[in-house]
Structure formats: structure tokens, C-alpha cells
Scaffold this motif. Structure first.
Motif, mmCIF file in Angstrom:
data_model
loop_
_atom_site.group_PDB
_atom_site.id
_atom_site.type_symbol
_atom_site.label_atom_id
_atom_site.label_comp_id
_atom_site.label_asym_id
_atom_site.label_seq_id
_atom_site.Cartn_x
_atom_site.Cartn_y
_atom_site.Cartn_z
ATOM 1 N N LEU A 27 96.614 88.330 -4.722
ATOM 2 C CA LEU A 27 94.754 88.832 -3.954
ATOM 3 C C LEU A 27 95.620 89.139 -2.830
ATOM 4 O O LEU A 27 95.839 88.757 -2.555
ATOM 5 C CB LEU A 27 94.069 87.850 -3.646
ATOM 6 N N ARG A 28 95.480 90.647 -2.678
ATOM 7 C CA ARG A 28 96.426 91.004 -0.758
ATOM 8 C C ARG A 28 94.949 91.985 -0.467
ATOM 9 O O ARG A 28 94.860 92.825 -1.380
ATOM 10 C CB ARG A 28 97.212 91.399 -1.246
ATOM 11 N N ASP A 29 95.203 91.836 0.514
ATOM 12 C CA ASP A 29 94.217 92.420 1.559
ATOM 13 C C ASP A 29 95.091 94.023 2.196
ATOM 14 O O ASP A 29 96.078 93.773 2.304
ATOM 15 C CB ASP A 29 93.718 92.214 2.391
ATOM 16 N N LEU A 30 94.184 95.450 1.707
ATOM 17 C CA LEU A 30 95.630 96.557 1.954
ATOM 18 C C LEU A 30 94.985 96.885 3.364
ATOM 19 O O LEU A 30 95.379 97.605 4.232
ATOM 20 C CB LEU A 30 95.094 97.927 1.411
ATOM 21 N N GLY A 31 93.626 95.893 4.294
ATOM 22 C CA GLY A 31 93.248 96.120 5.592
ATOM 23 C C GLY A 31 94.588 95.691 6.767
ATOM 24 O O GLY A 31 95.259 95.025 6.567
ATOM 25 N N GLY A 32 94.441 97.164 7.668
ATOM 26 C CA GLY A 32 95.127 96.554 8.991
ATOM 27 C C GLY A 32 96.685 97.123 8.390
ATOM 28 O O GLY A 32 97.176 97.313 10.009
ATOM 29 N N LEU A 33 97.485 97.552 7.495
ATOM 30 C CA LEU A 33 97.887 98.898 7.624
ATOM 31 C C LEU A 33 97.589 99.793 8.009
ATOM 32 O O LEU A 33 96.821 100.446 7.934
ATOM 33 C CB LEU A 33 98.635 98.923 5.993
ATOM 34 N N ARG A 34 98.801 100.573 9.377
ATOM 35 C CA ARG A 34 98.685 101.551 9.910
ATOM 36 C C ARG A 34 98.882 102.817 8.847
ATOM 37 O O ARG A 34 99.722 102.800 8.315
ATOM 38 C CB ARG A 34 99.124 101.601 10.992
ATOM 39 N N THR A 35 98.371 103.843 9.590
ATOM 40 C CA THR A 35 99.065 105.212 9.225
ATOM 41 C C THR A 35 100.280 105.755 9.924
ATOM 42 O O THR A 35 100.181 105.257 11.271
ATOM 43 C CB THR A 35 97.983 105.978 9.287
ATOM 44 N N ARG A 36 100.873 106.994 9.911
ATOM 45 C CA ARG A 36 101.861 107.481 10.222
ATOM 46 C C ARG A 36 100.717 108.423 11.396
ATOM 47 O O ARG A 36 101.639 108.461 12.561
ATOM 48 C CB ARG A 36 101.994 108.744 9.001
ATOM 49 N N ASP A 37 99.850 107.877 11.414
ATOM 50 C CA ASP A 37 98.758 109.763 12.596
ATOM 51 C C ASP A 37 98.369 107.849 13.293
ATOM 52 O O ASP A 37 98.125 108.148 14.624
ATOM 53 C CB ASP A 37 97.795 110.391 12.479
ATOM 54 N N GLY A 38 98.446 106.650 13.130
ATOM 55 C CA GLY A 38 97.897 106.072 14.228
ATOM 56 C C GLY A 38 96.657 104.669 14.279
ATOM 57 O O GLY A 38 96.155 103.958 14.276
ATOM 58 N N ALA A 39 95.619 105.374 12.841
ATOM 59 C CA ALA A 39 94.497 105.068 12.370
ATOM 60 C C ALA A 39 94.841 103.713 11.614
ATOM 61 O O ALA A 39 96.254 103.327 11.043
ATOM 62 C CB ALA A 39 94.636 106.133 11.638
ATOM 63 N N ARG A 40 94.451 103.117 10.881
ATOM 64 C CA ARG A 40 94.539 101.542 10.740
ATOM 65 C C ARG A 40 92.877 101.391 9.448
ATOM 66 O O ARG A 40 92.275 101.731 10.099
ATOM 67 C CB ARG A 40 94.088 100.476 11.927
ATOM 68 N N ILE A 41 93.452 101.001 8.071
ATOM 69 C CA ILE A 41 92.953 100.715 7.012
ATOM 70 C C ILE A 41 91.497 99.485 7.481
ATOM 71 O O ILE A 41 92.014 98.748 8.283
ATOM 72 C CB ILE A 41 93.816 100.344 6.185
ATOM 73 N N ARG A 42 90.719 100.018 7.552
ATOM 74 C CA ARG A 42 89.428 98.649 7.738
ATOM 75 C C ARG A 42 89.956 97.477 7.078
ATOM 76 O O ARG A 42 89.600 97.400 5.912
ATOM 77 C CB ARG A 42 87.727 98.958 7.816
ATOM 78 N N ARG A 44 89.791 93.816 4.864
ATOM 79 C CA ARG A 44 88.802 93.868 4.301
ATOM 80 C C ARG A 44 87.344 94.726 3.330
ATOM 81 O O ARG A 44 86.627 94.115 2.690
ATOM 82 C CB ARG A 44 88.259 92.230 4.178
ATOM 83 N N ARG A 45 88.347 95.868 3.286
ATOM 84 C CA ARG A 45 86.888 96.822 2.705
ATOM 85 C C ARG A 45 87.832 97.162 1.163
ATOM 86 O O ARG A 45 87.451 98.195 0.026
ATOM 87 C CB ARG A 45 87.117 98.327 3.106
ATOM 88 N N LEU A 46 89.322 97.152 1.299
ATOM 89 C CA LEU A 46 90.276 97.193 0.009
ATOM 90 C C LEU A 46 91.338 96.804 -0.010
ATOM 91 O O LEU A 46 92.221 96.495 0.155
ATOM 92 C CB LEU A 46 91.019 98.993 0.093
ATOM 93 N N LEU A 47 91.487 95.701 -1.572
ATOM 94 C CA LEU A 47 92.068 94.456 -1.628
ATOM 95 C C LEU A 47 92.013 95.015 -3.065
ATOM 96 O O LEU A 47 91.516 95.930 -3.861
ATOM 97 C CB LEU A 47 91.037 93.437 -1.917
ATOM 98 N N ARG A 48 93.814 94.509 -3.314
ATOM 99 C CA ARG A 48 94.279 94.268 -4.853
ATOM 100 C C ARG A 48 95.075 93.440 -5.592
ATOM 101 O O ARG A 48 94.592 91.722 -4.339
ATOM 102 C CB ARG A 48 95.665 95.471 -4.354
ATOM 103 N N SER A 49 94.890 92.850 -6.598
ATOM 104 C CA SER A 49 94.924 91.425 -7.014
ATOM 105 C C SER A 49 95.628 91.625 -8.505
ATOM 106 O O SER A 49 95.299 92.772 -9.257
ATOM 107 C CB SER A 49 93.540 91.131 -6.964
#
Length: 273
Positions: A27-42, A44-49
């Protein structure tokens, strides 16, 4: 919703939630990863498991009350669900959606293809993913897979869907493709997508006890199983290359399966800071 600067790290760190949710597997959070234009995934909104039927009652309460999960998307085929068992998500106030990207017959054929010492040894020798990459091409090109991944992305576009967790059995193949497509839509660099994919092999290693029946079915030793669950960044890079060769780019594939620019914009609005 809790936030953490540590969630931006590519390593397990605070994105690895196996220790937080009792009984969770990969179980892992995709949140916190940055996009190429500097935005950030919020966070604990999108988790993979991986498999979720082993999560305890306490773990399910954590998913609901601490992580606020509203939707679970299950990529397992019907046979897996019948064999493994299902969580009564309605009892926990969570919406469940079943989206198998492989038919039962195709999934059974794939399972047979990875059985045996010879297949395990062959796969371990393939720098580009071997059996995995061939399976992934089948998943993204088949009508069943196209439908599953289109509906998955459409659900992410609805803010009321999240927080969302999506999973299959191991959380590496069908789930890995879904994660790669979602991260592509969000504008995450391909190197980051491939590294996130690679982490699943590391997170699965402590959970071998959940897969003992598969080991027995395929006649695999634990050492051979570790080889089979390895996730190489090159495998996901190969899939992204295949999407480029077949459709022009990974985002063009997303458009080809019916996810339009308005839906892409809605996904980004729902999940990016």
C-alpha cells in the motif's frame, strides 16, 4: 488531511503505508510526487495497493477514519475475488468498483506462463521485463483493458470519488499500469513513474506468506518467487516506449481509449496542488 514533506521522497518513507494500515500489502501513497511543471500530487488522495482482503478490522478503520478512503477500485478478475474473498466495503461506508482489465481466461493463461523454474530463470535474465512487458502490452491493447483503464481515469476526474485506493493482487502489474497512466495524466516525469513502479518489488518481499498457495501451484521456491516479483524500472520504461510506438505517446494512448482533454483537466484539478 495529514501532510508531510517526506511524502515527496521517491523511497518508501511516508509514502509506504504498510506500517500504518494493519494487514496492508504494498500500500503506497502517490501523493507528494512532483509533476514536470512543479505541481504536487495531493497527499493521501490517490493510493495504490496489493491485495486488500488481508487488512484487519483495525486496518480497515484506519483506511476509513485516518486516510478517509471513499472509493476502492479492484482490478482483480472474478476468479481471484472468489478465491481470495472480498471486503464488505459498504459496511465501512466505502464505494467499491470492480474493473478487471483481463478476462478470466486471459488471466489464467498469463498465470500459467509465469509458472515453473525455467520461466522464472528466463524472466530474471530479461533486462526489459520479458514476460511482464508482453503482458502489459496485452493489458493496454485489449478491449477489456482499455475499458477498465478508461473508467478508472474517469472516476479520478470526479472530486467526490477520492480519496481513492486502487489495487489488484500483488499491486504491481495491473495496478502498476493504472498508476503509470494516472501519473502520466498528472504530468509526472517518466523516470519518476518508472521508479515508483520499481518500489513494488521491494514492498512485496516481506509479504511472501500471503502468496504461499501460488508458490505451491507454480512449483516455485521462495527464491524464485522473489525473482518473479521484482519490478524493474526498465519494464515500465519499456511499456511507455511501447505506447509511444503504438500511439505516439503515453498521453495519446489515454486519449485513444476515450479520456478527453476535459477529463484530463478535471483529474489534474482534483489531485494536484
Amino acid at each position: 488531511m495529514p501532510d508531510s514533506e517526506g511524502s515527496e521522497a521517491l523511497g518508501p518513507g511516508s509514502r509506504d503505508l504498510d506500517g500504518l494500515v494493519e494487514g496492508a500489502v504494498n500500500l503506497r501513497d502517490l501523493g507528494g510526487l512532483r509533476t514536470r511543471d512543479g505541481a504536487r500530487i495531493r497527499p493521501r488522495r490517490l493510493l495504490r495497493s496489493g491485495l486488500m482482503h488481508a487488512i484487519t478490522e483495525a486496518g480497515l478503520a484506519t483506511l476509513r477514519d485516518t486516510l478517509g478512503i471513499r472509493t476502492v477500485i479492484d482490478f482483480r478478475d472474478p476468479g481471484e475475488r472468489a478465491e481470495d474473498g472480498l471486503v464488505d466495503w459498504r459496511r465501512h461506508g466505502v464505494t467499491a468498483l470492480h474493473l478487471p482489465p483481463l478476462s478470466e481466461a486471459a488471466f489464467a493463461a498469463q498465470q500459467r506462463a509465469v509458472s515453473g523454474e525455467q520461466a522464472a530463470a528466463w524472466k530474471a535474465s530479461q533486462p526489459g521485463g520479458g514476460l511482464d512487458r508482453a503482458l502489459y502490452r496485452h493489458l493496454v491493447n485489449g478491449d477489456t483493458g482499455r475499458h477498465a483503464y478508461r473508467v478508472f481515469l474517469e472516476r479520478l476526474a470526479d472530486p467526490a470519488t477520492g480519496p481513492t485506493v486502487f489495487h489488484c493482487s500483488g499491486g504491481r502489474d495491473r495496478t502498476g499500469i493504472a498508476a503509470a497512466l494516472a501519473l502520466t495524466v498528472l504530468g509526472v516525469d517518466e523516470a519518476v513513474i518508472c521508479e515508483d513502479y520499481r518500489l513494488s518489488g521491494d514492498q512485496l518481499r516481506p509479504h511472501t506468506h500471503h502468496f504461499v498457495e501460488q508458490l505451491a501451484t507454480f512449483g516455485l521456491t521462495e527464491s524464485q518467487w522473489f525473482k518473479l516479483i521484482q519490478c524493474r524500472a526498465a519494464t515500465m520504461a519499456g511499456l511507455l516506449d511501447d505506447l509511444r510506438a503504438g500511439f505516439g505517446s503515453p498521453i495519446a494512448y489515454v486519449e485513444e481509449i476515450g479520456v478527453g482533454s476535459d477529463t484530463v483537466a478535471a483529474i489534474r484539478a482534483a489531485l494536484l496542488d
